[in-house]
Design a protein around this motif. Sequence first.
Motif, PDB file in Angstrom:
ATOM      1  N   PRO A  46      39.458  -6.754  45.079  1.00 30.48           N
ATOM      2  CA  PRO A  46      38.616  -7.844  44.566  1.00 30.48           C
ATOM      3  C   PRO A  46      37.296  -7.942  45.301  1.00 30.48           C
ATOM      4  O   PRO A  46      37.224  -7.748  46.512  1.00 30.48           O
ATOM      5  CB  PRO A  46      39.475  -9.088  44.812  1.00 30.48           C
ATOM      6  CG  PRO A  46      40.398  -8.710  45.912  1.00 30.48           C
ATOM      7  CD  PRO A  46      40.649  -7.243  45.762  1.00 30.48           C
ATOM      8  N   GLY A  47      36.252  -8.234  44.541  1.00 32.99           N
ATOM      9  CA  GLY A  47      34.952  -8.451  45.158  1.00 32.99           C
ATOM     10  C   GLY A  47      34.851  -9.841  45.752  1.00 32.99           C
ATOM     11  O   GLY A  47      35.718 -10.694  45.568  1.00 32.99           O
ATOM     12  N   ILE A  48      33.770 -10.049  46.474  1.00 39.81           N
ATOM     13  CA  ILE A  48      33.573 -11.303  47.196  1.00 39.81           C
ATOM     14  C   ILE A  48      32.364 -12.041  46.616  1.00 39.81           C
ATOM     15  O   ILE A  48      31.317 -11.431  46.362  1.00 39.81           O
ATOM     16  CB  ILE A  48      33.317 -11.021  48.697  1.00 39.81           C
ATOM     17  CG1 ILE A  48      34.534 -10.359  49.344  1.00 39.81           C
ATOM     18  CG2 ILE A  48      32.944 -12.296  49.436  1.00 39.81           C
ATOM     19  CD1 ILE A  48      34.279  -9.841  50.757  1.00 39.81           C
ATOM     20  N   LEU A 286      38.808 -13.088  57.408  1.00 45.53           N
ATOM     21  CA  LEU A 286      39.866 -13.023  56.388  1.00 45.53           C
ATOM     22  C   LEU A 286      40.936 -12.014  56.787  1.00 45.53           C
ATOM     23  O   LEU A 286      42.101 -12.160  56.419  1.00 45.53           O
ATOM     24  CB  LEU A 286      39.272 -12.640  55.033  1.00 45.53           C
ATOM     25  CG  LEU A 286      38.224 -13.595  54.464  1.00 45.53           C
ATOM     26  CD1 LEU A 286      37.718 -13.081  53.120  1.00 45.53           C
ATOM     27  CD2 LEU A 286      38.790 -15.005  54.319  1.00 45.53           C
ATOM     28  N   ILE A 287      40.516 -10.979  57.494  1.00 44.12           N
ATOM     29  CA  ILE A 287      41.471  -9.956  57.934  1.00 44.12           C
ATOM     30  C   ILE A 287      42.253 -10.458  59.140  1.00 44.12           C
ATOM     31  O   ILE A 287      43.462 -10.238  59.247  1.00 44.12           O
ATOM     32  CB  ILE A 287      40.714  -8.646  58.242  1.00 44.12           C
ATOM     33  CG1 ILE A 287      40.130  -8.081  56.942  1.00 44.12           C
ATOM     34  CG2 ILE A 287      41.610  -7.641  58.941  1.00 44.12           C
ATOM     35  CD1 ILE A 287      39.125  -6.970  57.132  1.00 44.12           C
ATOM     36  N   GLN A 294      47.279 -14.225  47.176  1.00 42.39           N
ATOM     37  CA  GLN A 294      46.711 -15.337  46.405  1.00 42.39           C
ATOM     38  C   GLN A 294      45.680 -16.106  47.215  1.00 42.39           C
ATOM     39  O   GLN A 294      44.639 -16.525  46.683  1.00 42.39           O
ATOM     40  CB  GLN A 294      47.816 -16.301  45.956  1.00 42.39           C
ATOM     41  CG  GLN A 294      48.769 -15.723  44.927  1.00 42.39           C
ATOM     42  CD  GLN A 294      50.056 -15.249  45.582  1.00 42.39           C
ATOM     43  OE1 GLN A 294      50.060 -14.779  46.729  1.00 42.39           O
ATOM     44  NE2 GLN A 294      51.145 -15.358  44.840  1.00 42.39           N
ATOM     45  N   GLN A 295      45.970 -16.303  48.481  1.00 40.98           N
ATOM     46  CA  GLN A 295      45.025 -17.038  49.329  1.00 40.98           C
ATOM     47  C   GLN A 295      43.702 -16.280  49.454  1.00 40.98           C
ATOM     48  O   GLN A 295      42.623 -16.867  49.359  1.00 40.98           O
ATOM     49  CB  GLN A 295      45.645 -17.258  50.712  1.00 40.98           C
ATOM     50  CG  GLN A 295      46.812 -18.239  50.706  1.00 40.98           C
ATOM     51  CD  GLN A 295      47.532 -18.262  52.054  1.00 40.98           C
ATOM     52  OE1 GLN A 295      47.749 -17.223  52.671  1.00 40.98           O
ATOM     53  NE2 GLN A 295      47.892 -19.446  52.504  1.00 40.98           N
ATOM     54  N   LEU A 296      43.807 -14.975  49.656  1.00 37.63           N
ATOM     55  CA  LEU A 296      42.597 -14.174  49.785  1.00 37.63           C
ATOM     56  C   LEU A 296      41.781 -14.198  48.502  1.00 37.63           C
ATOM     57  O   LEU A 296      40.559 -14.371  48.527  1.00 37.63           O
ATOM     58  CB  LEU A 296      42.974 -12.722  50.136  1.00 37.63           C
ATOM     59  CG  LEU A 296      43.435 -12.515  51.581  1.00 37.63           C
ATOM     60  CD1 LEU A 296      44.171 -11.194  51.726  1.00 37.63           C
ATOM     61  CD2 LEU A 296      42.245 -12.568  52.531  1.00 37.63           C
TER      62      LEU A 296
ATOM     63  N   PHE B  19      48.600  -6.621  56.129  1.00 35.48           N
ATOM     64  CA  PHE B  19      47.325  -7.060  55.565  1.00 35.48           C
ATOM     65  C   PHE B  19      47.391  -6.960  54.046  1.00 35.48           C
ATOM     66  O   PHE B  19      48.006  -6.053  53.510  1.00 35.48           O
ATOM     67  CB  PHE B  19      46.177  -6.187  56.081  1.00 35.48           C
ATOM     68  CG  PHE B  19      46.047  -6.180  57.584  1.00 35.48           C
ATOM     69  CD1 PHE B  19      45.249  -7.103  58.222  1.00 35.48           C
ATOM     70  CD2 PHE B  19      46.729  -5.246  58.354  1.00 35.48           C
ATOM     71  CE1 PHE B  19      45.120  -7.103  59.599  1.00 35.48           C
ATOM     72  CE2 PHE B  19      46.608  -5.237  59.740  1.00 35.48           C
ATOM     73  CZ  PHE B  19      45.801  -6.171  60.369  1.00 35.48           C
ATOM     74  N   PHE B  20      46.721  -7.853  53.379  1.00 37.24           N
ATOM     75  CA  PHE B  20      46.724  -7.821  51.918  1.00 37.24           C
ATOM     76  C   PHE B  20      45.391  -7.369  51.346  1.00 37.24           C
ATOM     77  O   PHE B  20      45.199  -7.418  50.142  1.00 37.24           O
ATOM     78  CB  PHE B  20      47.132  -9.184  51.368  1.00 37.24           C
ATOM     79  CG  PHE B  20      48.614  -9.394  51.447  1.00 37.24           C
ATOM     80  CD1 PHE B  20      49.423  -9.083  50.375  1.00 37.24           C
ATOM     81  CD2 PHE B  20      49.197  -9.845  52.608  1.00 37.24           C
ATOM     82  CE1 PHE B  20      50.799  -9.237  50.445  1.00 37.24           C
ATOM     83  CE2 PHE B  20      50.566 -10.013  52.696  1.00 37.24           C
ATOM     84  CZ  PHE B  20      51.382  -9.704  51.615  1.00 37.24           C
TER      85      PHE B  20
END
Lengths: 311, 307
Positions: A46-48, A286-287, A294-296, B19-20
């Motif tokens: 997914p992009g940011i 985030l890492i 889902q959270q990410l 990691f996800f």
Amino acid sequence: MKPIHRRSFLKSSLLSAAAVSLPNQPPMATQNAARSASVAASSQAPGIIDTNVNLFSWPFRALKYGATKALVAKLKKHRVIEAWAGSFEALLAKDMSGVNSRLAAECREHARGFLIPFGSVNLAWPDWEEDVRRCHEVHQMPGIRIYPGYQPFDLDHPGMQRLVRMTAERGLILQVVFGMEDPRVHHPMISVGPVTFAPLLRAVESTPNANVELLHFSGSVRGEDSNRFTAQTNVFLDISRLEGNGAVARLTGSIQGLPSARLPLERIVFGSHAPYFPVETAILKLIESPLDAQQLQAIMQGNARRLLPRA
Amino acid sequence: MLADRESAQLTLKMNAREFFINPTDYGLPTRDELVAYRIWDNHFHGFASAKPIEQYERNNFFVERMGIERSIAQEVGGTLERPFAPYPFDAEILKILERDKDRLSGRTPIDPGYPEESCAKIEKWIRNGPCIGIKYLGSAINGITCSHPNNDPIMRLAAELDVHVYVHTWLKVGGTPRRPGGDNGPSESTPMDLAKLAQRFPQVPLICGHSGGDWELGVRAIRPYRNLLLEFAGSDPHSGMVEYAIRELGVERLVWGGHGPSRSYATEIGKVLDADISKADRMKIFGGNLRRICASIFRKKGMRIAL
């Protein structure tokens, strides 16, 4: 927006450890398959949406990615797919109309649809309401970003309530910047006032349909204000100022046992504070934080897309 | 007795190595690549807490997750607030230092306002104890900074033991008229104070903590003194700061610190990743330079480290 399917997201994940017990977690066999497919599935990561970048010149130092072209390339290198851009010029300028026109043109010229301009108004300058109108009607900006402290007003300014109401009536996002740099390293010639949180709460509570995002906010709020902020508003928060190991997970409540303010996941969005901060820093948060898929997805783009749906 | 690891751990459902997202997809190093950098955390506050053992054990999740090879605790033997007072957790911390000696080392904090006590502490915790460096605190109120003559016996002892000295430095803007350093605490050293000390003791490796707070000025202050290294830790990440320091000081004079758990490893690692430099240079900043100035004391303590 194209939905991100859980399976494709996991296929692009780096899964290297033992079984976990996340809700709705696919079984270990799926994880093993995902591990072997991690490289091939990279394009599906997914992009940011970066809700906090600024263009033009920081007044006190030439920034490495200060040129818009360089910044856009840098953001894209890190899989940013959209960046909400304010202007460093807004900190000190009096001609806000000029600031906003240049910002709109710069976004159009360098990355239309990628750089989303967020113009600014200065409540301390006369007739700031006209700048709101021009941002919305002339430049068709989706939001307004204010920089209290640098702009010589605090959030208890008499115009604040009216600004919240105006932006809500026009369907604009209001971004409130709580800081640009550590006050301990300010240039001695400037004296940037503190930004007080409580008056914003009052303004937001009286305009329940306002879309407000706090930028570069530490998340540190005193007890009663914290409860009101969490329970009685729908204000968003970017992650650029969160500090401490696992800070994002602490805020979401994914980690128990470490001190932190709490905020519902659906109100946390990605913000890098680039080009002043390295964009790497926010992504690494985030890492570093133990966050599930889902959270990410929610923080990286889902929540921001809800705040600003694609036209 | 050591704290129970189970009860001290974080409550979460994810393994530290799970990691996800794939960092590579986001232009960032994977955990394996971070491990390959051999990161030595020059600035670890794992024991700076009312519950130091619990905090240390909890933070290990992030040490593991971010691939940190070794952490140098800044407060072993007393605390930064009361460096000479008996500390009830000293015995437990000593046991942890022994248990985790493959990934944890310590500096002992001293205060040049009390040079005799400081030297006695260095004898106890470095010559006869496990610590591998000296930590100057910045929070004392006696008005003695690191440039004062009181420091000379401490530096002579450091030279004899061949250990490095870490000095907390800042340049907090304030005062009347406003100036960098004008809001420092009474004993809080500036990079300019440290430069004076470095000039008097060129044989002692010194680390300018926090990049002097204001890195643009801190770098200028320490630039002439080759025995002075600059630490990136415990200040905001500013894009371009590492490249500026390399240009002015050379990559051999930079060290990296995490300042966790109060700062994020993400914040501090991001500073180095922002710099467009070779892997070899990243490795020097992330740990190689620190290992170089620590090699002698590790050798004396019978600990073999790969440089």
